[in-house]
Write an enzyme that holds these catalytic residues in place. Sequence first.
Site, PDB file in Angstrom:
ATOM      1  N   SER A 147       0.860  -1.203   0.000  1.00 44.36           N
ATOM      2  CA  SER A 147       0.000   0.000   0.000  1.00 44.36           C
ATOM      3  C   SER A 147       0.882   1.233   0.000  1.00 44.36           C
ATOM      4  CB  SER A 147      -0.859   0.009   1.267  1.00 44.36           C
ATOM      5  OG  SER A 147      -1.501   1.265   1.405  1.00 44.36           O
ATOM      6  N   TYR A 160      -1.249  -0.517  10.414  1.00 49.45           N
ATOM      7  CA  TYR A 160      -1.509  -1.171   9.119  1.00 49.45           C
ATOM      8  C   TYR A 160      -0.393  -0.789   8.144  1.00 49.45           C
ATOM      9  CZ  TYR A 160      -3.603  -1.219   4.407  1.00 49.45           C
ATOM     10  OH  TYR A 160      -3.835  -1.389   3.067  1.00 49.45           O
TER      11      TYR A 160
HETATM   12  P1  NAP Z   1     -11.915  -5.314  -0.462  1.00 50.88           P
HETATM   13  O1  NAP Z   1     -12.534  -4.691  -1.658  1.00 50.88           O
HETATM   14  O2  NAP Z   1     -12.532  -5.048   0.859  1.00 50.88           O
HETATM   15  O3  NAP Z   1     -11.844  -6.875  -0.732  1.00 50.88           O
HETATM   16  C1  NAP Z   1     -11.364  -7.709   0.214  1.00 50.88           C
HETATM   17  C2  NAP Z   1     -11.425  -9.140  -0.303  1.00 50.88           C
HETATM   18  O4  NAP Z   1     -10.659  -9.897   0.587  1.00 50.88           O
HETATM   19  C3  NAP Z   1     -12.798  -9.751  -0.326  1.00 50.88           C
HETATM   20  O5  NAP Z   1     -12.871 -10.636  -1.417  1.00 50.88           O
HETATM   21  C4  NAP Z   1     -12.869 -10.501   1.005  1.00 50.88           C
HETATM   22  O6  NAP Z   1     -13.817 -11.557   0.870  1.00 50.88           O
HETATM   23  C5  NAP Z   1     -11.435 -10.968   1.125  1.00 50.88           C
HETATM   24  N1  NAP Z   1     -10.874 -11.139   2.472  1.00 50.88           N
HETATM   25  C6  NAP Z   1     -10.933 -10.286   3.500  1.00 50.88           C
HETATM   26  N2  NAP Z   1     -10.256 -10.784   4.550  1.00 50.88           N
HETATM   27  C7  NAP Z   1      -9.727 -11.974   4.163  1.00 50.88           C
HETATM   28  C8  NAP Z   1      -8.935 -12.962   4.784  1.00 50.88           C
HETATM   29  N3  NAP Z   1      -8.524 -12.838   6.053  1.00 50.88           N
HETATM   30  N4  NAP Z   1      -8.582 -14.060   4.064  1.00 50.88           N
HETATM   31  C9  NAP Z   1      -8.987 -14.191   2.795  1.00 50.88           C
HETATM   32  N5  NAP Z   1      -9.748 -13.309   2.148  1.00 50.88           N
HETATM   33  C10 NAP Z   1     -10.119 -12.200   2.822  1.00 50.88           C
HETATM   34  O7  NAP Z   1     -10.366  -4.878  -0.282  1.00 50.88           O
HETATM   35  P2  NAP Z   1      -9.374  -4.187  -1.332  1.00 50.88           P
HETATM   36  O8  NAP Z   1      -9.486  -2.722  -1.188  1.00 50.88           O
HETATM   37  O9  NAP Z   1      -9.535  -4.821  -2.660  1.00 50.88           O
HETATM   38  O10 NAP Z   1      -7.965  -4.587  -0.685  1.00 50.88           O
HETATM   39  C11 NAP Z   1      -7.149  -5.605  -1.237  1.00 50.88           C
HETATM   40  C12 NAP Z   1      -5.709  -5.328  -0.911  1.00 50.88           C
HETATM   41  O11 NAP Z   1      -5.335  -4.048  -1.396  1.00 50.88           O
HETATM   42  C13 NAP Z   1      -5.352  -5.328   0.581  1.00 50.88           C
HETATM   43  O12 NAP Z   1      -4.090  -5.918   0.749  1.00 50.88           O
HETATM   44  C14 NAP Z   1      -5.256  -3.848   0.925  1.00 50.88           C
HETATM   45  O13 NAP Z   1      -4.390  -3.604   1.999  1.00 50.88           O
HETATM   46  C15 NAP Z   1      -4.673  -3.319  -0.382  1.00 50.88           C
HETATM   47  N6  NAP Z   1      -4.856  -1.877  -0.560  1.00 50.88           N
HETATM   48  C16 NAP Z   1      -6.103  -1.367  -0.773  1.00 50.88           C
HETATM   49  C17 NAP Z   1      -6.238   0.008  -0.969  1.00 50.88           C
HETATM   50  C18 NAP Z   1      -7.575   0.654  -1.214  1.00 50.88           C
HETATM   51  O14 NAP Z   1      -7.624   1.894  -1.242  1.00 50.88           O
HETATM   52  N7  NAP Z   1      -8.634  -0.094  -1.431  1.00 50.88           N
HETATM   53  C19 NAP Z   1      -5.115   0.821  -0.906  1.00 50.88           C
HETATM   54  C20 NAP Z   1      -3.879   0.255  -0.683  1.00 50.88           C
HETATM   55  C21 NAP Z   1      -3.755  -1.105  -0.521  1.00 50.88           C
HETATM   56  P3  NAP Z   1     -14.473 -12.315   2.165  1.00 50.88           P
HETATM   57  O15 NAP Z   1     -15.235 -11.268   2.916  1.00 50.88           O
HETATM   58  O16 NAP Z   1     -15.344 -13.386   1.566  1.00 50.88           O
HETATM   59  O17 NAP Z   1     -13.319 -12.878   2.906  1.00 50.88           O
END
Ligand code: NAP
Length: 255
Positions: A147, A160
Amino acid sequence: MEKIKLGRRFEGKVAIVTASTQGIGFGIAERLGLEGASVIVSSRKQQNVDEAIEKLKSKGIDVFGVVCHVSNAQQRKNLIDQTVQRYGKIDVVVSNAAANPSIDNILQTKESVLDKLWEINVKASILLLQDAAPHLQKGSSVVIISSIAGYYPQQSMAMYGVTKTALLGLTKALATEMAPDTRVNCVAPGFVPTHFADFIIKNAAAKAAIEERTLVNRLGTTEDMAAATAFLASDEASYITGETVVVAGGMPSRL
Ligand code: NAP
């Protein structure tokens, strides 16, 4: 933005993406699949896995899915075992799962929360790769999702951010350890309005403030993150390993 014609860089490849039933992980699975990979999606809930499989199948993608909470050893093993039973090998692993359970200052964060952040955001990636390593092919590729907060751990997500900083080091260390057969790289997303970052969706002022910190005046999309991940995972990046690509619209990271 004009629609970009996708290539078929992953024809015949097998790609595991963790936490891939929505958001960035789903976007990555979709992109790899549209470019020819057989993709294995997973997350904690069976219903989400089933729905993601249906959506990807409807786009003509060869997809398989299992439940895998990344901090559950049995479920991680099952994810790898089922993949190998079905496809006989692994070419790409995208380690995407993360948790951000608290907005407390680091010095006020409970030990149980510190443990959870370490477990899910860092340790689970290592343990999954331990299980996957014997099946990774020559020319395979790992992409770890960090991130922008890994470079700049702002107060509301400081611990985080520190776990995401650890992933930058993990990328370097594993790139050395897994060379020359497997490359290990990292993507550091900026802000993408997913469920995980729903404060941006709910709060117009927060959204505007973030947009202003970018040089391109917009939030990121799951497609932006998928494009960078697919590049690093592909043979086009065969001379790149141990690197982190910041995909954050020019938000400050490092020189
Ligand atoms: P998201 O839209 O909330 O999606 C999360 C996904 O992860 C869902 O499919 C969820 O499904 C699954 N999940 C959650 N906890 C889990 C666990 N313990 N084991 C396995 N699956 C799990 O999140 P996102 O924004 O795409 O984030 C994905 C990655 O990008 C993360 O590493 C986050 O730190 C990084 N990131 C995101 C952003 C942002 O702005 N969105 C910025 C920087 C980095 P279930 O509920 O079925 O488990």
